[in-house]
Write an enzyme that holds these catalytic residues in place. Structure first.
Site, mmCIF file in Angstrom:
data_model
loop_
_atom_site.group_PDB
_atom_site.id
_atom_site.type_symbol
_atom_site.label_atom_id
_atom_site.label_comp_id
_atom_site.label_asym_id
_atom_site.label_seq_id
_atom_site.Cartn_x
_atom_site.Cartn_y
_atom_site.Cartn_z
ATOM 1 N N CYS A 139 3.739 -8.973 75.565
ATOM 2 C CA CYS A 139 4.039 -7.986 74.523
ATOM 3 C C CYS A 139 2.926 -6.958 74.369
ATOM 4 O O CYS A 139 3.156 -5.877 73.822
ATOM 5 C CB CYS A 139 4.287 -8.687 73.192
ATOM 6 S SG CYS A 139 5.742 -9.769 73.210
ATOM 7 N N GLY A 140 1.730 -7.254 74.832
ATOM 8 C CA GLY A 140 0.623 -6.305 74.742
ATOM 9 C C GLY A 140 0.642 -5.234 75.812
ATOM 10 O O GLY A 140 -0.132 -4.278 75.757
#
Length: 350
Positions: A139-140
């Protein structure tokens, strides 16, 4: 400084109502996962209304192998990456020959040669394009990719950088995994493909969104908070219920420290371009940051209409800001990912 010239996103053909995904999950899990009926409320509590899927729901009912799912990932990722790139090129007013660099972000499938190479081949881009596949950031990855794209454009003011994020989370679903984490994951994760063009400062522009700086942080002793467990059957999802607590303990201090390096405070941020994660994650940001008003409105709307598309989600949020308009001032992009880690990019909107 570098600037964001254009963004594009894909609305996939099998956008599905959360109520339909809920119904299917109950059917698939209830026989082998007795807690399914008790935990089905998780689907209702996400605040997600629609999920962006690359396949119809019936696809996920059928038995399939990791090899079959990964082959679908490669084909689907390539087709929609090209579509998003062509859209982004048109919006940026450039030609495909202008692209000097490609950063390709993904964590939901495997390919060697990497997808950026396949995209160059299929689109017949300049064969000398500099390639940087970024894998495993979860998700980063969207914010990290944006930071790295701007670093490239800062180093070479003539650069035209193409950033692509592809996450086909639905294709990682292991049908035979009746764990709680897989069940909860099936209530959140979706598919997304987004592209951005970032240009170096030598390009003429009256663009309103310029890059200021970035920050990346890995928190020690938190490797188990989020990630994959690689098995014969594929990518088994791992994530901890402690993520909102982790955010509450760390994120305000981290943001304040980052902003202070640019002589800014939280009150200077007018545009919050956050990766949503889920309702509990958004609530944690709301409770912790102490910003007045519905500062995560755009982020929440993207989550409501698409679900959690891992790294691509924050670029959908950015695209919505680019299309609907920013408030003048500063913008903060932020996402949390495996590691456990945080990624931030500071933008200036004029």
């Amino acid at each position: 400084m570098p600037f964001i010239a254009a963004t594009a996103k894909i609305d996939l053909p099998y956008k599905t109502e959360q109520t339909e995904a809920r119904k299917q999950a109950l059917e698939l899990f209830s026989k082998n996962f007795p807690e399914a009926k008790r935990l089905i409320f998780a689907f209702d509590n996400t605040e997600i209304k629609y999920r962006n899927f690359c396949k119809p729901l019936s696809y996920y009912e059928k038995p399939n192998t990791f090899e079959e799912r990964n082959n679908e990932y490669i084909k689907t990722a390539l087709d929609y990456s090209v579509q998003a790139t062509e859209d982004c090129i048109a919006k940026a007013g450039i030609t495909k020959e202008d692209i000097t660099d490609i950063l390709f972000v993904s964590t939901t499938g495997l390919a060697t040669p990497s997808l950026d190479g396949m995209i160059i081949n299929k689109m017949r881009l300049n064969p000398h394009v500099n390639r940087s596949p970024l894998w495993g950031l979860g998700c980063g990855g969207g914010v990290s990719g944006m930071a790295k794209a701007n670093t490239v454009a800062k180093a070479n003011p003539d650069a035209v950088v193409l950033l692509i994020a592809v996450e086909l989370c639905s294709l990682t679903l292991i049908k035979s995994d009746y764990s709680k984490s897989n069940f909860i994951g099936s209530s959140l994760f979706s598919d997304g493909i987004a592209a951005c063009i970032i240009k170096g400062d030598n390009h003429k522009h009256n663009n309103e969104v310029t890059y200021v700086g970035s920050s990346s942080k890995l928190y020690y002793n938190s490797l188990e908070v989020m990630g994959w467990d690689f098995q014969d059957t594929g990518f088994k999802v791992l994530f901890s219920k402690d993520i909102p607590t982790f955010i509450k303990e760390h994120i305000k201090e981290d943001i304040d420290e980052f902003l202070s390096k640019h002589q800014l405070k939280m009150s200077d941020i007018k545009n919050f371009i956050f990766h949503p994660g889920g309702k509990k994650v958004l609530d944690a940001y709301q409770d912790t940051l102490g910003v007045e008003g519905d500062f995560l409105k755009t982020t929440r709307e993207v989550m409501n209409n698409y679900g959690n598309m891992s790294s691509a989600t924050v670029l959908y949020v950015l695209e919505k800001f680019m299309r609907e308009g920013f408030e003048k001032g500063y913008g903060l992009m932020l996402s949390m990912g495996p590691g456990f880690s945080s990624e931030m990019v500071l933008l200036k909107v004029s």
